[in-house]
Scaffold this motif. Structure first.
Motif, PDB file in Angstrom:
ATOM      1  N   LEU A  74     -20.717  23.728   4.346  1.00 36.38           N
ATOM      2  CA  LEU A  74     -20.185  23.908   5.769  1.00 36.38           C
ATOM      3  C   LEU A  74     -18.514  23.819   5.701  1.00 36.38           C
ATOM      4  O   LEU A  74     -17.977  24.324   6.570  1.00 36.38           O
ATOM      5  N   LEU A  75     -18.077  23.014   4.704  1.00 38.77           N
ATOM      6  CA  LEU A  75     -16.634  22.853   4.854  1.00 38.77           C
ATOM      7  C   LEU A  75     -15.885  23.616   4.102  1.00 38.77           C
ATOM      8  O   LEU A  75     -16.217  23.895   2.577  1.00 38.77           O
ATOM      9  N   ASP A  76     -14.682  24.311   4.395  1.00 40.33           N
ATOM     10  CA  ASP A  76     -13.894  25.266   3.557  1.00 40.33           C
ATOM     11  C   ASP A  76     -12.818  24.405   3.207  1.00 40.33           C
ATOM     12  O   ASP A  76     -11.974  24.232   3.801  1.00 40.33           O
ATOM     13  N   PHE A  77     -12.826  24.067   1.835  1.00 40.85           N
ATOM     14  CA  PHE A  77     -11.685  23.169   1.208  1.00 40.85           C
ATOM     15  C   PHE A  77     -10.500  23.800   1.195  1.00 40.85           C
ATOM     16  O   PHE A  77      -9.424  23.488   0.668  1.00 40.85           O
ATOM     17  N   ASP A  78     -10.356  25.193   1.280  1.00 37.44           N
ATOM     18  CA  ASP A  78      -9.060  26.204   1.459  1.00 37.44           C
ATOM     19  C   ASP A  78      -8.545  26.058   2.452  1.00 37.44           C
ATOM     20  O   ASP A  78      -7.377  26.483   2.701  1.00 37.44           O
ATOM     21  N   ARG A  79      -9.148  25.454   3.744  1.00 37.25           N
ATOM     22  CA  ARG A  79      -8.264  25.081   4.999  1.00 37.25           C
ATOM     23  C   ARG A  79      -8.248  23.672   5.192  1.00 37.25           C
ATOM     24  O   ARG A  79      -8.991  22.903   4.585  1.00 37.25           O
ATOM     25  N   PRO A  80      -7.222  23.292   6.143  1.00 40.61           N
ATOM     26  CA  PRO A  80      -7.163  21.871   6.583  1.00 40.61           C
ATOM     27  C   PRO A  80      -8.563  21.439   6.955  1.00 40.61           C
ATOM     28  O   PRO A  80      -9.411  21.920   7.630  1.00 40.61           O
ATOM     29  N   ILE A  81      -8.810  20.026   6.258  1.00 37.35           N
ATOM     30  CA  ILE A  81      -9.783  19.223   6.736  1.00 37.35           C
ATOM     31  C   ILE A  81      -9.374  17.803   7.444  1.00 37.35           C
ATOM     32  O   ILE A  81      -8.493  17.361   7.130  1.00 37.35           O
ATOM     33  N   GLY A  82     -10.324  17.457   8.618  1.00 33.66           N
ATOM     34  CA  GLY A  82      -9.908  16.108   8.997  1.00 33.66           C
ATOM     35  C   GLY A  82     -10.807  15.282   8.341  1.00 33.66           C
ATOM     36  O   GLY A  82     -11.965  15.218   8.494  1.00 33.66           O
ATOM     37  N   LEU A  83     -10.302  14.280   7.561  1.00 33.74           N
ATOM     38  CA  LEU A  83     -11.071  13.387   6.965  1.00 33.74           C
ATOM     39  C   LEU A  83     -10.950  12.101   7.602  1.00 33.74           C
ATOM     40  O   LEU A  83      -9.926  11.429   8.054  1.00 33.74           O
ATOM     41  N   LEU A  84     -12.375  11.610   8.075  1.00 34.92           N
ATOM     42  CA  LEU A  84     -12.292  10.509   8.979  1.00 34.92           C
ATOM     43  C   LEU A  84     -12.899   9.222   8.201  1.00 34.92           C
ATOM     44  O   LEU A  84     -13.996   9.531   7.714  1.00 34.92           O
ATOM     45  N   MET A  85     -12.237   8.210   8.106  1.00 35.60           N
ATOM     46  CA  MET A  85     -12.478   6.939   7.366  1.00 35.60           C
ATOM     47  C   MET A  85     -12.293   5.812   8.362  1.00 35.60           C
ATOM     48  O   MET A  85     -11.344   5.025   8.164  1.00 35.60           O
ATOM     49  N   VAL A  86     -13.161   5.822   9.492  1.00 39.08           N
ATOM     50  CA  VAL A  86     -12.987   4.923  10.542  1.00 39.08           C
ATOM     51  C   VAL A  86     -13.723   3.947  10.606  1.00 39.08           C
ATOM     52  O   VAL A  86     -15.138   4.147  10.648  1.00 39.08           O
ATOM     53  N   GLY A  87     -13.255   2.536  10.425  1.00 43.74           N
ATOM     54  CA  GLY A  87     -14.052   1.485  10.519  1.00 43.74           C
ATOM     55  C   GLY A  87     -15.066   1.258   9.370  1.00 43.74           C
ATOM     56  O   GLY A  87     -16.154   0.755   9.626  1.00 43.74           O
ATOM     57  N   ARG A 116      -9.505  10.243  20.018  1.00 44.81           N
ATOM     58  CA  ARG A 116      -8.263  10.649  19.946  1.00 44.81           C
ATOM     59  C   ARG A 116      -7.797  11.226  18.782  1.00 44.81           C
ATOM     60  O   ARG A 116      -6.983  12.043  18.744  1.00 44.81           O
ATOM     61  N   ALA A 117      -8.138  10.670  17.690  1.00 41.22           N
ATOM     62  CA  ALA A 117      -7.616  11.144  16.287  1.00 41.22           C
ATOM     63  C   ALA A 117      -8.253  12.590  16.269  1.00 41.22           C
ATOM     64  O   ALA A 117      -7.744  13.308  15.861  1.00 41.22           O
ATOM     65  N   VAL A 118      -9.560  12.629  16.515  1.00 43.10           N
ATOM     66  CA  VAL A 118     -10.123  13.963  16.392  1.00 43.10           C
ATOM     67  C   VAL A 118      -9.540  15.113  17.334  1.00 43.10           C
ATOM     68  O   VAL A 118      -9.156  16.101  16.826  1.00 43.10           O
ATOM     69  N   LEU A 119      -9.332  14.684  18.405  1.00 40.87           N
ATOM     70  CA  LEU A 119      -8.772  15.544  19.391  1.00 40.87           C
ATOM     71  C   LEU A 119      -7.046  16.004  18.772  1.00 40.87           C
ATOM     72  O   LEU A 119      -6.689  17.025  19.117  1.00 40.87           O
ATOM     73  N   PHE A 120      -6.664  14.880  18.364  1.00 43.03           N
ATOM     74  CA  PHE A 120      -5.079  15.185  17.798  1.00 43.03           C
ATOM     75  C   PHE A 120      -5.250  16.174  16.888  1.00 43.03           C
ATOM     76  O   PHE A 120      -4.425  17.032  16.593  1.00 43.03           O
ATOM     77  N   MET A 121      -6.247  15.848  15.619  1.00 38.85           N
ATOM     78  CA  MET A 121      -6.374  16.980  14.724  1.00 38.85           C
ATOM     79  C   MET A 121      -6.556  18.099  15.080  1.00 38.85           C
ATOM     80  O   MET A 121      -6.067  19.215  14.711  1.00 38.85           O
ATOM     81  N   MET A 122      -7.423  18.289  16.049  1.00 37.32           N
ATOM     82  CA  MET A 122      -7.662  19.639  16.628  1.00 37.32           C
ATOM     83  C   MET A 122      -6.483  20.135  17.232  1.00 37.32           C
ATOM     84  O   MET A 122      -6.343  21.660  17.188  1.00 37.32           O
ATOM     85  N   SER A 123      -5.707  19.459  17.933  1.00 32.76           N
ATOM     86  CA  SER A 123      -4.227  20.112  18.572  1.00 32.76           C
ATOM     87  C   SER A 123      -3.440  20.601  17.323  1.00 32.76           C
ATOM     88  O   SER A 123      -2.572  21.179  17.496  1.00 32.76           O
ATOM     89  N   CYS A 124      -3.728  20.096  16.355  1.00 34.50           N
ATOM     90  CA  CYS A 124      -3.072  20.787  15.083  1.00 34.50           C
ATOM     91  C   CYS A 124      -3.656  21.772  14.304  1.00 34.50           C
ATOM     92  O   CYS A 124      -3.345  22.068  13.127  1.00 34.50           O
ATOM     93  N   GLY A 125      -4.609  22.360  14.779  1.00 29.90           N
ATOM     94  CA  GLY A 125      -5.384  23.565  14.512  1.00 29.90           C
ATOM     95  C   GLY A 125      -6.810  23.086  13.522  1.00 29.90           C
ATOM     96  O   GLY A 125      -7.234  24.136  13.038  1.00 29.90           O
ATOM     97  N   VAL A 126      -6.792  21.668  13.228  1.00 25.36           N
ATOM     98  CA  VAL A 126      -8.193  21.297  12.627  1.00 25.36           C
ATOM     99  C   VAL A 126      -9.524  21.576  13.199  1.00 25.36           C
ATOM    100  O   VAL A 126      -9.543  21.232  14.484  1.00 25.36           O
ATOM    101  N   ASP A 127     -10.215  22.284  12.541  1.00 22.40           N
ATOM    102  CA  ASP A 127     -11.672  22.658  13.127  1.00 22.40           C
ATOM    103  C   ASP A 127     -12.913  22.143  12.190  1.00 22.40           C
ATOM    104  O   ASP A 127     -13.831  22.608  12.433  1.00 22.40           O
ATOM    105  N   GLN A 128     -12.397  21.345  11.347  1.00 21.04           N
ATOM    106  CA  GLN A 128     -13.814  20.922  10.486  1.00 21.04           C
ATOM    107  C   GLN A 128     -13.105  19.465   9.851  1.00 21.04           C
ATOM    108  O   GLN A 128     -12.017  19.059   9.750  1.00 21.04           O
TER     109      GLN A 128
END
Ligand SMILES: C[S@@+](CC[C@H](N)C(=O)[O-])C[C@H]1O[C@@H](n2cnc3c(N)ncnc32)[C@H](O)[C@@H]1O
Length: 274
Positions: free
Chosen positions: A152-165, A68-80
Motif C-alpha cells: 500500500l505504501l510507496d517508500f520512495d515518496r513522503p509518508i506521514g508517520l503517526l505515533m500518536v498517543g 490537524r496533524a494529518v490535514l497539515f501533512m496533506m497540505s504539504c502533499g503527503v497522501d500516505q
C-alpha cells in the motif's frame, strides 16, 4: 461516531481476547464515548478518570491533534500514512480524514490490540486504500516489511508517520530512540512524524496516580518530560511551535483553544525528515 451496535454482532471481539485484562485501546475507546470495551476496561477507565481529572478532554484533544496533524501533512502533499498505535476506530479515523480530502490517500493502521485491529478490519471492508495489521511497534521490521505495508505504501515518496498517543507505552529499556530511528530510516525525504506523549511535567501527583492505575492493565504508561519527548524527534526537523500541549499545536478553531490546554497532560509535535 463509528460504532457497530453491540446487538448486531460481536465480530469486533476476536477469539481468545482476555476480557478481564483491561487494555489501553479499550480504555481510550471508553473515555472517548465508544462502545468497544468490556466491564473490566470501563472499571479501570473510571479509576483513570478519577486519578487524572479531565481525562476525557485530554483524550479528545489528542484526537483533535491527530486530525490537524494529518490535514497539515496533506497540505504539504503527503497522501500516505503509517498510523502506529491507531487504536479502536472512533471519531475522525485517519483514513476518513485523509480520504475525505483526497480519495486516493492510503493508510496502514497498526495496533497490538486484537480488538482494535479486528474492528478496524471490519470498518475497512471494501476500502482498497486502507488496511489494518496487528503488530507490536517494538518490532519495526514486522511492520515495515509487512506485505500490506509494502503493497500500500510507496517508500520512495513522503509518508506521514503517526505515533500518536503510543510511545508512552514504550519503556526506556526498550530503547525508544533506536525504535524511532528504525522507523525514520526507510522514509523518503519530506516525510513527517507526528508524535504525542503523556508527560508528568505538570500535575505530577495526578499523573503518578494514573500511572499506578494503569499498572493494573495490559499497557502500563511511562510519562516523559518535554525535553525527553523532544529528543524523540531526533533526525526530524521539529516544526513550529515545537513540542506543546496537544491543544496548542496549530489550533485551527476557537474550540481547540477553549479546551483548557493547561489541563493537558499530553504533549505533541510534528517533525519533517530533511
Ligand atoms: C491511546 S490509544 C491512541 C489511539 C490513536 N493513535 C489516537 O491517538 O487517537 C493507544 C493505542 O496504542 C496501542 N499500543 C500500545 N502499545 C503498543 C505497541 N507496543 N505496539 C502497537 N500498538 C500499541 C494500544 O493498543 C492503543 O490502541
Amino acid at each position: 461516531m463509528w460504532s457497530v451496535p453491540v446487538t448486531e454482532s460481536l465480530t469486533w471481539v476476536p477469539e481468545g481476547v482476555d476480557e478481564e485484562l483491561p487494555s489501553a485501546a479499550r480504555i481510550y475507546d471508553y473515555l472517548l464515548g465508544g462502545g468497544h470495551n468490556f466491564a473490566a476496561d470501563r472499571q479501570i477507565a473510571e479509576k483513570f478518570a478519577t486519578a487524572l481529572p479531565g481525562s476525557r478532554d485530554i483524550a479528545r484533544m489528542n484526537r483533535a491533534f491527530l486530525r490537524r496533524a494529518v490535514l497539515f501533512m496533506m497540505s504539504c502533499g503527503v497522501d500516505q500514512f503509517l498510523d502506529v498505535g491507531s487504536g479502536i476506530p472512533t471519531v475522525g479515523n485517519v483514513h476518513e480524514v485523509a480520504q475525505r480530502a483526497n480519495p486516493e490517500s492510503r493508510v496502514v493502521y497498526v495496533d497490538v490490540d486484537p480488538v482494535a485491529v479486528s474492528h478496524s478490519k471490519l470498518i475497512l471492508e471494501g476500502n482498497s486504500q486502507a488496511v489494518a495489521i496487528q503488530a507490536d511497534l517494538k518490532d519495526p521490521e514486522a511492520i515495515l516489511q509487512h506485505r500490506d505495508t509494502r503493497t500500500l505504501l510507496d517508500f520512495d515518496r513522503p509518508i506521514g508517520l503517526l505515533m500518536v498517543g503510543v510511545f508512552h507505552f514504550v519503556p526506556e529499556d526498550s530503547d525508544p530512540d533506536r525504535l524511532l530511528a528504525r522507523y525514520r530510516e526507510p522514509l523518503a525525504s519530506g516525510s513527517y512524524l507526528a508524535l504525542s506523549h503523556f508527560t508528568a511535567d505538570t500535575r505530577p501527583a495526578e499523573m503518578a496516580a494514573m500511572v499506578a492505575v494503569m499498572k493494573n492493565s495490559k499497557d502500563p504508561i511511562y510519562p516523559r518530560s518535554r525535553d525527553r519527548i523532544t529528543q524523540l524527534f531526533a533526525g526530524f526537523e521539529l516544526l513550529e511551535p515545537g513540542v506543546v500541549s496537544t491543544a496548542l499545536w496549530r489550533p485551527d478553531a476557537q474550540t481547540d483553544l477553549a479546551d483548557r490546554p493547561e489541563r493537558d497532560q499530553i504533549l505533541a509535535g510534528v517533525g519533517r525528515k530533511p
